[in-house]
Each structure stands twice: as structure tokens, then as C-alpha cells.
Design a protein around this motif. Sequence first.
Motif, PDB file in Angstrom:
ATOM      1  N   PRO A 250       0.836  -1.212   0.000  1.00  0.00           N
ATOM      2  CA  PRO A 250       0.000   0.000   0.000  1.00  0.00           C
ATOM      3  C   PRO A 250       0.868   1.259   0.000  1.00  0.00           C
ATOM      4  O   PRO A 250       1.943   1.280   0.600  1.00  0.00           O
ATOM      5  CB  PRO A 250      -0.805  -0.120   1.297  1.00  0.00           C
ATOM      6  N   ILE A 251       0.370   2.333  -0.654  1.00  0.00           N
ATOM      7  CA  ILE A 251       1.115   3.594  -0.721  1.00  0.00           C
ATOM      8  C   ILE A 251       0.249   4.736  -0.210  1.00  0.00           C
ATOM      9  O   ILE A 251       0.543   5.358   0.798  1.00  0.00           O
ATOM     10  CB  ILE A 251       1.599   3.855  -2.153  1.00  0.00           C
ATOM     11  N   ASN A 252      -0.806   5.043  -0.950  1.00  0.00           N
ATOM     12  CA  ASN A 252      -1.819   6.006  -0.481  1.00  0.00           C
ATOM     13  C   ASN A 252      -3.139   5.618  -1.128  1.00  0.00           C
ATOM     14  O   ASN A 252      -3.198   4.729  -1.969  1.00  0.00           O
ATOM     15  CB  ASN A 252      -1.423   7.452  -0.779  1.00  0.00           C
ATOM     16  N   ASN A 253      -4.196   6.316  -0.748  1.00  0.00           N
ATOM     17  CA  ASN A 253      -5.522   5.889  -1.172  1.00  0.00           C
ATOM     18  C   ASN A 253      -5.695   5.872  -2.687  1.00  0.00           C
ATOM     19  O   ASN A 253      -6.287   4.945  -3.252  1.00  0.00           O
ATOM     20  CB  ASN A 253      -6.600   6.752  -0.509  1.00  0.00           C
ATOM     21  N   ILE A 254      -5.188   6.898  -3.400  1.00  0.00           N
ATOM     22  CA  ILE A 254      -5.391   6.954  -4.845  1.00  0.00           C
ATOM     23  C   ILE A 254      -4.601   5.854  -5.547  1.00  0.00           C
ATOM     24  O   ILE A 254      -5.152   5.111  -6.388  1.00  0.00           O
ATOM     25  CB  ILE A 254      -4.997   8.339  -5.396  1.00  0.00           C
ATOM     26  N   VAL A 255      -3.336   5.714  -5.215  1.00  0.00           N
ATOM     27  CA  VAL A 255      -2.510   4.678  -5.838  1.00  0.00           C
ATOM     28  C   VAL A 255      -3.022   3.291  -5.478  1.00  0.00           C
ATOM     29  O   VAL A 255      -3.089   2.390  -6.319  1.00  0.00           O
ATOM     30  CB  VAL A 255      -1.030   4.833  -5.430  1.00  0.00           C
ATOM     31  N   ASP A 256      -3.440   3.134  -4.221  1.00  0.00           N
ATOM     32  CA  ASP A 256      -3.946   1.828  -3.783  1.00  0.00           C
ATOM     33  C   ASP A 256      -5.215   1.438  -4.534  1.00  0.00           C
ATOM     34  O   ASP A 256      -5.414   0.270  -4.887  1.00  0.00           O
ATOM     35  CB  ASP A 256      -4.227   1.841  -2.275  1.00  0.00           C
ATOM     36  N   ILE A 257      -6.078   2.401  -4.793  1.00  0.00           N
ATOM     37  CA  ILE A 257      -7.326   2.100  -5.511  1.00  0.00           C
ATOM     38  C   ILE A 257      -7.021   1.679  -6.950  1.00  0.00           C
ATOM     39  O   ILE A 257      -7.620   0.732  -7.468  1.00  0.00           O
ATOM     40  CB  ILE A 257      -8.284   3.302  -5.463  1.00  0.00           C
ATOM     41  N   THR A 258      -6.076   2.375  -7.610  1.00  0.00           N
ATOM     42  CA  THR A 258      -5.729   1.959  -8.984  1.00  0.00           C
ATOM     43  C   THR A 258      -5.123   0.567  -8.980  1.00  0.00           C
ATOM     44  O   THR A 258      -5.406  -0.238  -9.881  1.00  0.00           O
ATOM     45  CB  THR A 258      -4.759   2.962  -9.631  1.00  0.00           C
ATOM     46  N   ASN A 259      -4.295   0.250  -7.984  1.00  0.00           N
ATOM     47  CA  ASN A 259      -3.726  -1.102  -7.892  1.00  0.00           C
ATOM     48  C   ASN A 259      -4.796  -2.136  -7.560  1.00  0.00           C
ATOM     49  O   ASN A 259      -4.787  -3.257  -8.076  1.00  0.00           O
ATOM     50  CB  ASN A 259      -2.622  -1.147  -6.838  1.00  0.00           C
ATOM     51  N   PHE A 260      -5.728  -1.745  -6.685  1.00  0.00           N
ATOM     52  CA  PHE A 260      -6.822  -2.645  -6.330  1.00  0.00           C
ATOM     53  C   PHE A 260      -7.627  -3.029  -7.572  1.00  0.00           C
ATOM     54  O   PHE A 260      -7.927  -4.198  -7.811  1.00  0.00           O
ATOM     55  CB  PHE A 260      -7.726  -1.957  -5.293  1.00  0.00           C
ATOM     56  N   VAL A 261      -7.980  -2.022  -8.392  1.00  0.00           N
ATOM     57  CA  VAL A 261      -8.779  -2.295  -9.593  1.00  0.00           C
ATOM     58  C   VAL A 261      -7.954  -3.067 -10.633  1.00  0.00           C
ATOM     59  O   VAL A 261      -8.492  -3.914 -11.350  1.00  0.00           O
ATOM     60  CB  VAL A 261      -9.323  -0.980 -10.180  1.00  0.00           C
ATOM     61  N   MET A 262      -6.655  -2.782 -10.715  1.00  0.00           N
ATOM     62  CA  MET A 262      -5.813  -3.564 -11.634  1.00  0.00           C
ATOM     63  C   MET A 262      -5.858  -5.046 -11.261  1.00  0.00           C
ATOM     64  O   MET A 262      -6.003  -5.909 -12.131  1.00  0.00           O
ATOM     65  CB  MET A 262      -4.368  -3.072 -11.586  1.00  0.00           C
ATOM     66  N   LEU A 263      -5.747  -5.346  -9.960  1.00  0.00           N
ATOM     67  CA  LEU A 263      -5.819  -6.737  -9.523  1.00  0.00           C
ATOM     68  C   LEU A 263      -7.221  -7.302  -9.715  1.00  0.00           C
ATOM     69  O   LEU A 263      -7.392  -8.473 -10.058  1.00  0.00           O
ATOM     70  CB  LEU A 263      -5.413  -6.845  -8.048  1.00  0.00           C
ATOM     71  N   GLU A 264      -8.230  -6.476  -9.526  1.00  0.00           N
ATOM     72  CA  GLU A 264      -9.616  -6.936  -9.623  1.00  0.00           C
ATOM     73  C   GLU A 264      -9.999  -7.248 -11.064  1.00  0.00           C
ATOM     74  O   GLU A 264     -10.540  -8.320 -11.361  1.00  0.00           O
ATOM     75  CB  GLU A 264     -10.545  -5.877  -9.044  1.00  0.00           C
TER      76      GLU A 264
END
Length: 796
Positions: A250-264
Amino acid sequence: MLLPIRWLKDYIDTQKSGKELADGLTLSGSHVESIYSMNKGVKGVIVGKIIEIEKHPDADKLVICKIDIGREVLDIVTGATNVREGQFVPVATVGTILPGEIIIQKTNFRGVDSFGMLCSLKELGFNENVISKPMKDGIFILDKEYPLGTDIVDVLNLNDEVIEFEITPNRPDCLSILGMARETAASFELPLKEPEISFETMDNISDYIKDIDIESKNCNRYYARVVKDVVIKDSPMWIQLRLMEAGIRPINNIVDITNFVMLEFGEPLHAFDLEKISGEKIIVRQAKTDEAFISLDGESRKLNETDLVIADDKEPIAIAGVMGGLHSEVTKDTKLILIEGANFDQRSVRLTSKRLSLRTEASNRFEKGLDPNLCQIAADRVCQLIELTKSGKIVDSFIDKYKEKKEEKTISLRPERANMLLGLDINEDIMIKYLNLLGLKSVYKEGLIYTTVPTRRIDIDIEADLIEEIGRLYGFHNIESKSLIGELTRGVKPFSKTIEDEVKKTLLGIGFNEVMTYSFISPKVYDKTNIDKKSHLRDYIKILNPLGEDYSVMRTTLVPTMMDLFSRNYNKSVKSAFAFEIGNIFLPKELPIVNLPIEQKVLSIGFYGEKDFYFLKETVEKLLCKLGIKDIEYKREEENPVFHPGRTAKAFVNGIEIGTMGEVYIDVCENYDINSKVYIAELDFEKIMELCNFERKYKSLPKYPSTSRDIAVIVDEEILVGDIKSLIIKHSKGIIEDIELFDIYRGDQIPENMKSMAFSITYRSYERTLKDKEVEEIQTSIIRDLEKTFDAKLRS
């Protein structure tokens, strides 16, 4: 690809264990690497609340925390700098077990007793590479209130399992949690729950960015949305845990959300700080030669025209599909962001990633080929999660540049063809059921199954692909073994291979060892073996990319490699060596269509030690006899500088030269540091194959007796045994059965430069008993011809 079971269960309703899921997915074609639990051995860690913090009386860097764990309040000494009163934290009390079989005990820190320990994520068993930077140097702070004394294993779901998959390059759709959820739903016949995407919007995107220009053919689609009033903060705990379980820090909310959706969804996304982009326009173009770029990892990189970049009107802001730039990075001060969902050419991304030695989660997905229709879905999902986590406000509308829209394709399938290839007997309803489970919408019409393939399945192009999908869901393990159907021909060994086997068997029986040597040699060996400067053997093929000078040309003879072999053995004190090789030589002759060297198969036989030339000659004759080749004629060879001029012969069969044999010249042996006589025969194996005859005719044993006569003649030293034998045969009249040389004598009573040769001649007729008179007549004619032809004198 890491698949956390807890995350998978967001999309399918199942109570199956990780082992059951892994077994089912393996049988349906997914390759499971491993299954492991997030709990690395944590026992007894509970939730506590910091109610008071005091300075340590004798240590400036330590503090004493009073921790309420529900049943009591504990004093715990810690050096963590991120502790605050009111925080909920994981507490390891006395007796607690941590990963690595570490048991927590009461400890005294400079006069103050500590009744436990506050835990960091690392101490709870998380890999260091997935822990966020703020959490690396401090204890783990829980995101909200939890009942005091609750087991931290339940709070963080540490008993959940993660399955690791190896995803093949043809299935990039499986490089996502949803992709594996689809596979799981199909394998276990479960319903799939995909995220429903919706969010509120305001303003208009045109107020923040004017346009997107795609100047390169390597970008098929670029979809962009804008988010304003961005708040940079830590992601909610549930997002951080999902990312860490999947192997991402995890890094911050914006970067984490883009990574979350990439994995999703499997679609890489990127967030730019829009206020740092010059010109209010995004340009997708090829980089300029030696264009400078500083990537997010802080490295300065030189780009070239093969690299695709995202740029503003001044400079690149990202390497497309690989990594963003430091200049446009989202920081704690970011208030306005642009969300990028794009589709880039897989070859372009792969070459750039390889050239820059920069492999990322994004490049790993793009280089396998992605569905361009995912761009909008994934970017919108990011916006939904930003709204859900109160991280910003979504701006209305979007910019979507889509060059060639990818449409679903329809493929027809013949049910009888599927049954034939799979060895099954199932009806079209079952086939349609399997295809629909995989999201391949199928209908049966007029004897065919028509399947609409979603754009995410880039691996399905033809009927056979659909048949494979049916087979793997039916279960290849469920298909019974059946005999092959079709016309089969019996395999037969080629005649040339049969001859090779016979040659090897014969020479091995005589005592030789088969060797294999390199076809590449050094041009220096031609001088080393005394090969004439004008010899055609020096017309060798040069290798364009040799390993070195010692392997820079193709051999035109096997003698150098045989001599090199003997040299190594001799210099390792091997007293004698017997070897043979069937190998190719390469001659620079032009073929009709392409200029390629001729490969010619050669048999090389050689030895050094106690044996002499006659052993070599006998070996060759035994071998040729075994192959049905007779009437071998030998002629002295004096012009070959590789061999001794008086101890070398060329062999002929029916006037066809088949090779050379003899004693290697002493100068050549010295060049190879061999202080022993070496004998080598080099035979044209292809001519031997042409002359070979395995046909055998048998005749009855002779009924009539044989008679023999001896004859000894004195002849010039230069006269060959073979010449005398040939003369004797001319007088045979069909009754000479055998001629055997049994003595060669030089010495007393024999003139200088002369020699005496004694032959035993066997006579026999298969039709009658011979009379002495007719034998004597032939004997007399032989002596007379010898005297006339070779000036021979009968030795009494």
C-alpha cells in the motif's frame, strides 16, 4: 498470480477450502503453484487500546504504554514512534507465540517491567515487501475500534488462505481476481457476482482537460476521467489488507485504488496529478531519440523512438504500459487527478520493458495482450472506489479515444466434431451448458452451436478452442482412454541407419570405442596436419558468429579431430586408444536453389599403441566384409602429406575409391605431441552405403577335397602383395579357392632391395575331384606370368 480466497468470495458464494478450490481449478485447467495461509504462526495476539503513554525514566527513546486488553491493563515498554493515546493496537501478551516460534516473555527495560509487546505487521508475519513505508518502522495501528481482547487473527483474517497460480501467456484474462472468479464459478457451477459500478458526478471534464491526441499506432484506446477535491490519505484497512494479501505494498488511497482495480479487473491504470500537466492536453506518442525521463522509482532513463510515452506539451509524463513519471506523481499535496485507462500494443510494451530492464505489474499484463473494452469499466470502477472512500469528487463526462473498437466474435461448433476429438459421447445441451458457464454465450441452431466470444477471451479464435473449453470443464481426467482411430503405418528404420548400426556393432566388437567430436574446428589444424596448401580440404566454410577462433570453421576432414582426441589421451598417459566416428564434413558446393554447404558423411577409424598398419587394414576388411563388400583393391598413396608415403594406401571397390588408410606422418604426430605411431582410415561412408549388400546366398558344403600348393618368389621391394594376388586370380580357371600370404622375408640369400613372398594357394572344384595335372598346369602358368610381369624369381 496470487488469489486471496477472501477476496475471491466477494464474487462467488462458496464455503470450500483453499485445497478444494485448488483441486477443482487444477482439474479444469488452471495451474496451481502453491497454497499458503496468511497466518505464519501467530497465537494469542489480541486487540488492545492505548489509554496512557509515559516517558521512560531512564531511556529517552522508550515510552511506557498502558494498554487496556479488556480483562486487565498492562504496562508495555516500546520504542515505536507512531503510538498515540486512544489507538487500537495488536498486543502480544506474555506467553503469546509469534511467527518463527517466538514466545513473548516478561522483560525488564532499564528498571521497568514490560508485560508484552506491541506488534508491527512484520512481527505478525507479513512479508516486508508488502508493508507500507509508514508501517515499516512502527507498530500496526488498527483502523477503528474493535472489542478489546479480540484475537488479531480474526480481526485481520489471518487464517485465510492464498492460492498462487501460474498463468499461461494465452490467458491474460486470468491475471485478475475477477478472471479467476469466472474460472471458479465455471468449475464449480456457481453464480458470479460482478461489481455494479455507479457514482455521482459534477462539473464537466472540459473545464480541466481539453483533449487527448493519439499520435502513435501503438495505442488503440485511451479513456480518461478527472477527479477533483482529492484527499490524499491512507487507504481503508480492507483495501490495504487485500493488496498485501495479493503481494502489493500500500502507498496512499489513490494509488492503492488503482492497484486494487488492476488486480480486480486485470487492467492496469494510472493516476496523474493533473495540475502538473502542461498544456491541458495529453499526447500519446513515440519517444524522441535520447529523450530524458525520470520514472517513479527515481531513475533517470534514456528513451528512444521504439518507446511509447504519455506526454504533455513539454515532456513525457509516463512510459506507456510500464511506469509513470516522477514529475506527475500523485503526492500528499495533489488535489486534481486524471485517471487513465488505456490499451497499448503488447509488442511495444514488451520491447520497451525488456530494453529498459523495467518489469512491472502493468507491463506484465500489457505485454500479454489486454481487452481494450476493459479500459472504461476499470477506470469507472476506480472512480466508484474514490467516491466510496471519500477520497475525491468525480467530474462529469469523460474523454474516450478508441481507434478500432473490438467487437465480440461468433464461432460455430460442430457437436460431432467435439465428441470425435475428445473421445466423448455427450449431447449439445451439455456442451452449451459448459460454454455458458465460462461466459461464452451459446445457442444450438440447425446442427451447429453458435458461440459468442467475449472480447476478454483473446485465446479463443477457432472451433478447436471451443472444443478445448468443453473438454476442460467436462474434465480431461474423466475422459476414458480409448484406442487410436485411423490408419497407422509401421515405423521402419531407414536403411542408412541400419548400416550405421552394423558398422558400430562391428567396430565395437573389434575393440574400438565410438566418439563424437565438434564439427567446428580451427583453421590452424590444416597446417598442424600438413594438409597441402592447394588441397581442396582447405576450402572450408567460415562461421559468421563463431564462439572463438578454435571453433570458427566447419571441418572438411575428420583427421584433425581424431588427432586432437588421441593427443589428449596420450598426454594423460593413456598407453593405447582405439576410436571411430561417423560424422559429417562440410564442403562448399552450391546447391541448385540456395548456396549451402554439402554435408558428407565420413567414417573415421584410428588408433595408436601396439597395433600396426595391418591391423588397420584387417579392421577395414572385416568391416566391409560384414557389409557385403568384397574385392577390395589397394593402391599405394605417396602424395598425401598427412600420412607416411610408404605406409599409406587408397582403397577401391569395383574401381570406386572409398577412402584412405595409413600411418600418420611423424611430423603430424609431433605437432600433436604424440610420441607413438598413429594409424587412421578415413572412408567415404556414403559410398560404402551405396556398395553395401546384405543379401546372403548359401551353398552346400563342398563334397570334393581341396589341394594346396605353396609358391615363394623373390621380387622387387616395391612390388605389392595385392598386385601378385591379382595376377594369381587371373589364372584360377574357377578352381582357386583361396590365396594366403604366409611369409615375407628379407635378409640372407635375398638380394638388396628385394624381398621374398610366400603364398599358399588352395584349389578346389565343387563338381569333381581335381587332378594333380590340371593343378600343376595352373601353377606353372602362374610362375611363368610372375616372371614375365614382375621379373620374379622362384625361390627354392
